[in-house]
Design an enzyme around this catalytic site. Structure first.
Site, PDB file in Angstrom:
ATOM      1  N   PHE A   1      10.678 -47.285  19.599  1.00 47.87           N
ATOM      2  CA  PHE A   1       9.262 -46.097  20.485  1.00 47.87           C
ATOM      3  C   PHE A   1       7.785 -46.316  19.160  1.00 47.87           C
ATOM      4  O   PHE A   1       8.337 -46.457  18.336  1.00 47.87           O
ATOM      5  CB  PHE A   1      10.735 -44.886  20.076  1.00 47.87           C
ATOM      6  CG  PHE A   1       9.612 -44.010  20.788  1.00 47.87           C
ATOM      7  CD1 PHE A   1       9.458 -43.750  22.087  1.00 47.87           C
ATOM      8  CD2 PHE A   1       8.772 -42.941  19.818  1.00 47.87           C
ATOM      9  CE1 PHE A   1       8.987 -42.351  22.083  1.00 47.87           C
ATOM     10  CE2 PHE A   1       8.208 -42.218  20.062  1.00 47.87           C
ATOM     11  CZ  PHE A   1       8.613 -41.388  21.618  1.00 47.87           C
TER      12      PHE A   1
ATOM     13  N   ASP B   1      16.433 -45.300  13.491  1.00 47.08           N
ATOM     14  CA  ASP B   1      16.108 -43.988  13.982  1.00 47.08           C
ATOM     15  C   ASP B   1      16.801 -43.617  15.049  1.00 47.08           C
ATOM     16  O   ASP B   1      17.951 -43.908  16.333  1.00 47.08           O
ATOM     17  CB  ASP B   1      14.829 -44.160  15.320  1.00 47.08           C
ATOM     18  CG  ASP B   1      14.621 -43.542  15.518  1.00 47.08           C
ATOM     19  OD1 ASP B   1      15.386 -42.065  16.299  1.00 47.08           O
ATOM     20  OD2 ASP B   1      13.074 -43.103  15.549  1.00 47.08           O
TER      21      ASP B   1
ATOM     22  N   TYR C   1      15.228 -31.397  19.410  1.00 50.57           N
ATOM     23  CA  TYR C   1      14.470 -31.496  20.387  1.00 50.57           C
ATOM     24  C   TYR C   1      14.713 -32.124  21.722  1.00 50.57           C
ATOM     25  O   TYR C   1      15.088 -31.522  22.653  1.00 50.57           O
ATOM     26  CB  TYR C   1      13.361 -31.119  20.481  1.00 50.57           C
ATOM     27  CG  TYR C   1      12.209 -32.973  20.945  1.00 50.57           C
ATOM     28  CD1 TYR C   1      12.021 -33.760  21.698  1.00 50.57           C
ATOM     29  CD2 TYR C   1      11.627 -32.407  19.344  1.00 50.57           C
ATOM     30  CE1 TYR C   1      11.385 -34.557  21.563  1.00 50.57           C
ATOM     31  CE2 TYR C   1      11.168 -33.606  19.054  1.00 50.57           C
ATOM     32  CZ  TYR C   1      11.156 -34.389  20.051  1.00 50.57           C
ATOM     33  OH  TYR C   1      10.244 -35.525  19.606  1.00 50.57           O
ATOM     34  N   LYS C   2      16.240 -32.933  21.416  1.00 48.71           N
ATOM     35  CA  LYS C   2      16.080 -34.437  22.758  1.00 48.71           C
ATOM     36  C   LYS C   2      17.937 -33.943  23.095  1.00 48.71           C
ATOM     37  O   LYS C   2      18.029 -32.484  23.185  1.00 48.71           O
ATOM     38  CB  LYS C   2      16.356 -35.838  21.733  1.00 48.71           C
ATOM     39  CG  LYS C   2      14.492 -36.064  22.208  1.00 48.71           C
ATOM     40  CD  LYS C   2      14.961 -37.365  21.447  1.00 48.71           C
ATOM     41  CE  LYS C   2      12.996 -37.430  21.997  1.00 48.71           C
ATOM     42  NZ  LYS C   2      12.878 -38.663  21.144  1.00 48.71           N
TER      43      LYS C   2
ATOM     44  N   ARG D   1      12.902 -42.993  34.360  1.00 45.75           N
ATOM     45  CA  ARG D   1      14.488 -42.857  33.048  1.00 45.75           C
ATOM     46  C   ARG D   1      14.684 -41.759  33.700  1.00 45.75           C
ATOM     47  O   ARG D   1      14.161 -40.579  33.710  1.00 45.75           O
ATOM     48  CB  ARG D   1      13.479 -43.095  31.407  1.00 45.75           C
ATOM     49  CG  ARG D   1      14.881 -42.273  30.558  1.00 45.75           C
ATOM     50  CD  ARG D   1      13.635 -42.586  29.218  1.00 45.75           C
ATOM     51  NE  ARG D   1      12.618 -41.407  29.142  1.00 45.75           N
ATOM     52  CZ  ARG D   1      12.556 -40.814  27.879  1.00 45.75           C
ATOM     53  NH1 ARG D   1      12.620 -41.945  26.809  1.00 45.75           N
ATOM     54  NH2 ARG D   1      11.916 -39.764  27.704  1.00 45.75           N
TER      55      ARG D   1
HETATM   56  C1  LIG Z   1      11.611 -38.583  20.770  1.00 44.71           C
HETATM   57  C2  LIG Z   1      11.921 -40.146  19.574  1.00 44.71           C
HETATM   58  C3  LIG Z   1      11.023 -40.215  18.279  1.00 44.71           C
HETATM   59  C4  LIG Z   1       9.491 -38.476  18.125  1.00 44.71           C
HETATM   60  O1  LIG Z   1       8.555 -38.573  16.973  1.00 44.71           O
HETATM   61  P1  LIG Z   1       8.704 -36.789  17.219  1.00 44.71           P
HETATM   62  O2  LIG Z   1       7.820 -37.194  15.017  1.00 44.71           O
HETATM   63  O3  LIG Z   1       9.233 -36.062  16.587  1.00 44.71           O
HETATM   64  O4  LIG Z   1       7.329 -36.595  17.867  1.00 44.71           O
HETATM   65  C5  LIG Z   1      10.706 -40.775  17.279  1.00 44.71           C
HETATM   66  N1  LIG Z   1      11.497 -41.765  17.422  1.00 44.71           N
HETATM   67  C6  LIG Z   1      11.878 -41.991  18.723  1.00 44.71           C
HETATM   68  C7  LIG Z   1      12.795 -43.282  18.715  1.00 44.71           C
HETATM   69  C8  LIG Z   1      12.032 -41.491  19.760  1.00 44.71           C
HETATM   70  O5  LIG Z   1      12.880 -41.412  20.769  1.00 44.71           O
END
Ligand SMILES: *Cc1c(COP(=O)(O)O)cnc(C)c1O
Length: 417
Positions: A131, A202, A227-228, A376
């Site tokens: 990501f 992560d 939040y996911k 997705r």
């Molecule tokens: C959704 C996601 C994030 C989000 O990071 P934020 O700091 O909450 O914006 C980070 N890493 C991965 C792999 C994600 O899927």
């Protein structure tokens, strides 16, 4: 043909719903009528109980309690209290997890802390398709360190080969956001350790959706999203895991007062708190933490074996149905078919993925588009039904066969995609 254990009619899918051990969880969420929600891996839905909880926090705790609520309502304990609950979802011990800040910020803290534990090594290994925020954070940190370190980016299946004597940290996302491919956390961590490196995981697309056992894997650090699949609300705080064995030596650069040994001594010099509390920085967002705790409490009630079994069944079904009904339209599956390499999402590549997803959303099937060409679909087993999968695949086939997606209105891009 669908696999033998997959339903071959909508009635058969409905029968699976009727016998689903997780079926009752769906009522715990507000899900708008006419929507099939396959985007809980981007923003989980509202837990119904969060409405009352937030009303109470706003009116009684903030409104009437005012500043007294930091103690009287236990506000100051929330980062640890929710962290200890979350620990149970990711194979961690109480005292190894706190909730704070965002995933990006927490990655900054653990990556800086991990690099400091390996001062003689100068390389961070990660996946090219990680990501972007994870890669950007690493790049920013390297710049801050005067470019003394390097970021080695490789393909997903080349990670182990890329770890060497110069590797300080292996920094990976467990389930890839774009493909849904899941890494083998146990073997990669073992290999990293054998090479003298540390492993940061992560868990953004893992927690609440797939089994995670950080202690079994001997993970060093982890971070993840609220939040996911945890359904903690838009912008919910994230979490940070520091393995107990590293806590005494772990130092992180965002040395704010709430990570101090005695915040209310107001000392001029920083002294880190004992344990994972030193990963905290500033004042926690209480309204957001209260909402997140509602989502975490629901996740704790659902047995992970049932969650995983249903997740695999839903994703198997979606893959089979889409391949059956959408064969002529050029979709390419990018999610692994092997169960042990799949997270809880299914992704297809298509050159017109963006307008196709917009047309699907207009028909009430909400997934998302990930640049450059990915459709997705996230399958959250607590509220997605087998019949939803059946219907979503049917609607996708209609959108593709009618070419309704090829209208100008579906090509307009908003800021968030
Ligand atoms: C959704 C996601 C994030 C989000 O990071 P934020 O700091 O909450 O914006 C980070 N890493 C991965 C792999 C994600 O899927």
């Amino acid at each position: 043909m669908a696999l033998p254990h997959l339903p071959d009619s909508r009635a058969a899918a409905a029968a699976l719903d009727a016998h689903d051990p997780l079926a009752s969880f769906r009522d715990r969420f507000h899900l708008p009528a006419g929507v099939i929600y396959l985007d809980g891996n981007s923003l989980g839905p509202l837990p119904r109980v969060a409405r009352q909880r937030l009303a109470r926090v706003i009116e009684a705790e903030w409104g009437d309690g005012l500043i007294r609520s930091w103690n009287a309502a236990g506000w100051i304990e929330l980062p640890q209290r929710i962290g200890d609950k979350l620990a149970r979802l990711i194979g961690a011990q109480p005292g190894e997890v706190v909730v704070a800040d965002s995933t990006s910020i927490n990655l900054f803290k653990v990556l800086a802390g991990a690099l400091a534990l390996r001062p003689d090594r100068r390389c961070i290994v990660s996946e090219r398709d990680n990501f972007p925020t994870d890669l950007y954070i690493a790049q920013g940190l390297i710049e801050l360190f005067g470019n003394s370190h390097t970021l080695r980016l490789v393909e997903a299946d080349e990670v182990c080969d890329a770890i060497g004597e110069d590797t300080a940290v292996v920094m990976l996302t467990h389930v890839n956001y774009r493909t849904g491919r899941m890494h083998d956390m146990v073997s990669i961590t073992r290999h990293a350790h054998a090479c003298g490196a540390l492993a940061i995981w992560d868990l953004a697309h893992s927690v609440g959706a797939v089994p995670v056992d950080l202690n079994e894997a001997q993970a060093d650090f982890a971070i993840g999203c609220g939040y996911k699949y945890l359904n903690g609300g838009p912008g919910a705080p994230a979490f940070i895991f520091v393995a107990q064995r590293h806590q005494a030596d772990f130092r992180q650069p965002l040395a704010g007062w709430l990570g101090h040994a005695q915040p209310f001594a107001f000392e001029a010099s920083y002294r880190p708190a004992q344990g994972v509390a030193r990963a905290l920085c500033g004042t926690p967002p209480i309204l957001s933490l209260a909402a997140l705790e509602c989502g975490v409490d629901i996740a704790l009630e659902a047995p992970m074996t049932a969650v995983r079994a249903k997740s695999l069944a839903l994703t198997d079904l979606f893959i089979a149905l889409v391949e059956q009904r959408c064969a002529p339209y050029g979709l390419r599956l990018v999610t692994p078919r092997e169960h042990d390499r799949r997270g809880s999402q299914v992704c297809f590549a298509h050159p017109d993925a963006f307008p196709i997803m917009q047309a699907l959303i207009a028909r009430g099937v909400i997934g998302d588009f990930r640049a450059p060409d990915i459709l997705r679909f996230g399958f959250a087993p607590l509220y997605v039904r087998y019949t939803d999968v059946w219907d979503a695949a049917h609607i996708l086939a209609e959108v593709l066969s009618s070419r309704v997606w090829d209208r100008p209105e579906f090509r307009q891009r908003a800021k968030v995609t």
